[in-house]
Design a protein around this motif. Sequence first.
Motif, PDB file in Angstrom:
ATOM      1  N   ARG A 213      39.837  13.167  69.759  1.00 29.54           N
ATOM      2  CA  ARG A 213      38.581  13.897  69.592  1.00 29.54           C
ATOM      3  C   ARG A 213      38.619  14.780  68.346  1.00 29.54           C
ATOM      4  N   ARG A 214      39.779  15.317  68.021  1.00 28.72           N
ATOM      5  CA  ARG A 214      39.877  16.118  66.795  1.00 28.72           C
ATOM      6  C   ARG A 214      39.541  15.264  65.579  1.00 28.72           C
TER       7      ARG A 214
ATOM      8  N   SER B 166      39.088  24.760  67.806  1.00 31.88           N
ATOM      9  CA  SER B 166      39.356  25.103  69.201  1.00 31.88           C
ATOM     10  C   SER B 166      40.283  24.079  69.844  1.00 31.88           C
ATOM     11  N   LEU B 167      40.036  22.810  69.580  1.00 31.05           N
ATOM     12  CA  LEU B 167      40.915  21.761  70.113  1.00 31.05           C
ATOM     13  C   LEU B 167      42.327  21.895  69.564  1.00 31.05           C
TER      14      LEU B 167
ATOM     15  N   ALA C 186      34.620  23.427  66.828  1.00 30.84           N
ATOM     16  CA  ALA C 186      35.154  22.668  67.958  1.00 30.84           C
ATOM     17  C   ALA C 186      36.514  22.057  67.614  1.00 30.84           C
ATOM     18  N   ALA C 187      36.659  21.563  66.383  1.00 36.26           N
ATOM     19  CA  ALA C 187      37.938  20.988  65.969  1.00 36.26           C
ATOM     20  C   ALA C 187      39.039  22.043  65.976  1.00 36.26           C
TER      21      ALA C 187
ATOM     22  N   GLY D  21      44.472  20.095  72.386  1.00 33.64           N
ATOM     23  CA  GLY D  21      43.643  19.093  73.045  1.00 33.64           C
ATOM     24  C   GLY D  21      43.734  17.733  72.385  1.00 33.64           C
TER      25      GLY D  21
ATOM     26  N   THR E 131      29.786  17.888  72.298  1.00 37.06           N
ATOM     27  CA  THR E 131      29.699  18.551  71.002  1.00 37.06           C
ATOM     28  C   THR E 131      29.638  17.534  69.875  1.00 37.06           C
TER      29      THR E 131
ATOM     30  N   ILE F 285      33.710  18.649  74.760  1.00 33.86           N
ATOM     31  CA  ILE F 285      34.040  18.175  73.421  1.00 33.86           C
ATOM     32  C   ILE F 285      33.234  16.942  73.044  1.00 33.86           C
TER      33      ILE F 285
ATOM     34  N   LEU G 116      35.794  14.741  65.452  1.00 35.86           N
ATOM     35  CA  LEU G 116      35.116  15.940  64.964  1.00 35.86           C
ATOM     36  C   LEU G 116      35.260  16.078  63.452  1.00 35.86           C
TER      37      LEU G 116
ATOM     38  N   PRO H 257      35.134  21.889  79.657  1.00 38.49           N
ATOM     39  CA  PRO H 257      34.843  21.794  78.218  1.00 38.49           C
ATOM     40  C   PRO H 257      33.876  20.651  77.923  1.00 38.49           C
TER      41      PRO H 257
END
Length: 909
Positions: free
Chosen positions: A280-281, A270-271, A267-268, A276, A244, A241, A284, A239
């Motif tokens: 990272r969320r 998907s996480l 992307a958020a 995930g 991204t 992330i 994003l 991945p």
Amino acid sequence: MATGRSRNPRSSGDSLDLLPLLFASPKRALERARDLLSAGPSAHDASVAHQVIGLWHRDFGDMAVAIGHLRRARALAARAGSPDREADALGALGVALVHAGRTRQGLSALERAVALGEGLTGARILFRRAYARWVLGDHHEVLADLRRALPVLRREGDTIWTARALTLRGTVHLAVGAVERAEADLLAAELLWSGTGQEHDKADAVENRGLAAFRSGDLPAALDHFGEAARRYERLGTPMIMLTIRRCAVLLSAGLAGEALEEADAAAESLRRRGGHATRRAELLLVAASAAVAAGDPEAAIVRATAAARQFSRQRRGWWHAHARLTLLHARLATGRVHGRSVRDAAETAARLAELRSPDAVRAALLAGRTALALGRRREAERHLAAAARGRSRGPALARVDGWVAQALRAAAAGRTRAVLEACRRGLDLLDEHRMTLGASELRTRATAQGAELALLAQRVVLGRGDARRLLVWSERWRATALAVPPARPPEDPLLLRDVTAFRAVSGRVEEARAQGTPIPSLEREQLRLEREIRARTLRMRGEAGTRPGPASGAGPGLGSGSGPGLGSDRDSGSGAGFGSAAGEWPFRVPELLERLGETLLAEIVTIDGEVHVLLCGHGRVRRFRAGSLAEAAVEAAHARADLRRLAYREPGDRLALLEAGGRRLEELLLGPAVRHLDGERVVVVPPGRLHGVPWALLPSLRERVLSVSPSANAWLRARRIEPPPEGVVLVRGPGLVTGGAEVPGLAALYGSARVLENGGAAVPKVLAAMDGSRLAHVAAHGTFRADSPMFSCLLMDDGPLTVHDFERLRRAPYRMVLSSCDSGRLEPVGAEELLGLAAALLPLGTAGIVAGIVPVDDEAVVPLMLGLHRRLREGSDLAEALRDARRALPGDPLHQATGWSFSAIGAV
């Protein structure tokens, strides 16, 4: 630390090799770890296997699963009696807990790991704690840990972990704006990686090169490196992330806010679905919030920024929380909901960001100043704006522009008009230099949005002075500047050429399938994939600051940093008013415009704070008239275009009367009292970007005049300077027209020696080769305007679409161009006062004049209009005059009248 235990107990052969393998070949490492567990390993080896599986899930899978495996790895290491193994597993667990948002537990685990680890293992644990602190934004502590770890890693000859530590230190330097230090560290790390098999880390090194390029303001290089990193990650099946997040920041900086918002939100989500990284969320969400502000949706930005700030607070991430607060305050200001506390909040955020050494401290101070101005607190505004203005002397171009905006706002608040103009000039010159590093037309046009406020501040000043000439100069300063020089020609990249050819073939098959009522989803997906690839490659094209156009464009300005009179000085207020420092070798001069106009009148329409002003140029002077409301005019123009479309589709009803009434309303809103002074036969209209879709021939006072439209007065002057080639007429007939392109045989007979491409011979390569450098090209083909992606607006040829990207491969566009298809003249307003579309691609490449439609038209009704147009051209008329006379000769029924009004002459001849 417990005693009596061996630091290096026996293990089965190469179990420890699994850990470096994880970042060389992640899938193979995962498979081998699972195989090892199924073979009944020792506690030590089972600990390694669980750690590998946990790390894989931490970075590529489910965080809860990752933490479970890492806890198991730590427990097995303790059972094996290996402090080093336990410290290593505990350090990996600590990082995972931090990424899961359980910051307190994660840091506690890392503290215990640091206490357990010694020597080389201890240095690796220090790196892990430094990494966790980097995630949290605690940059000072990161550097402290790395100062302890790096000497040990170097002494032990640990290439992999030394490279990781240098990479981490480089990213910290980037975060605080120390780009040169960062580049030195990242280069040293990349040299170390080159001698290893760590493919994932090598991809990460390429990604970090992109980040460094972005921080230094080199957007094409950033996108190029990110594209290469993405290809490497895809080969590894990992991945992306973090990539991204960084790519979205670049897209946002490039003016592609909508695209950045869509990518960050996807992307958020998907996480979230796969469980995930919580860290990272949250990042994003912050990127998405910033993109939503830039995209003009402050309410959506508030939702995302509030959620991000809440998550950062729970994760104890002070650096990130301060940046989320800044974005939230920007969004609130954009809604107009400001109050007394807003200034204090912005000031506190600015102070916090300065304390954290964030480059965004300048933006925060600027925000505090804006907020204070909005509330009428001039003394507070001056203090904050002065702090922000200090940023104009350091950092990349876009950051310095914020400093010049602050300086201009300070001067405006104090009533120092000359200082306002000087700050605006300096800021726009900086943006010119930045834009000329961009090769892609799309990026150049969108980048102008950064200067819209500076241009508006200057226009307000000169409007208040009542100086029509200076208002014209400043209105030209930031209008259609991306059309002032040719775009960078697409490189002879075999992969790009392959994708363009494949896109054309697939698009042709998609159109055939749709025409037969049997769409093929797999083909449509491939079409979208190729479109994304082509666009990504073209966005990475580089420009050259100071480039001057060659013979292909006839004549036109480069936008380098040469010398010339500045707009802020009093010497610009006289008859020689113009600009030269950023506009290159062909500066705009009002006297030259007036001389070139002769008996022609040029009406430049300027919008300031939602109000329309007309600058009527001609007969040796510039006069200003106040007209109507931009918002009302935009609505009325949309109604007019809709009625033209209904007539083209032969819908019942008395549309002609509605159209004529709409034309009268448009005239009042857009020309106002200037109508009474239109005393010449020829008129050039220069509308702002939002009004290029107006059917100008519909306005009663313009209907019988020789009328042309130009993106700017400067563009009109450049077109007038272009020398036509001696000969060369090209006639193109594309497939699928209701009439079969019935005007083309008649035109072939009219011109005699014209080159005709039709009936399977109108393939894109042949069409481009024939058009290149021709005197006149006429294309009868279906046209499609893409508002979502204007660079893929196209004309349908025998082998597929001829797009804007294809036109940009021309060395010199046709001197005159007639596009008889639907929507071929539509232009998408982007950036400040910029345009994208087929016509916008041709003008900087040497086309002096275009006739094109702004709405769908009836194929049959077009034929007599086109035949009449070309007869007049053969008799010596220019395009605007020929179009006027061809309209006059049309039948008087609503369909033919509407068809005539649907076409515009764009340019100078």
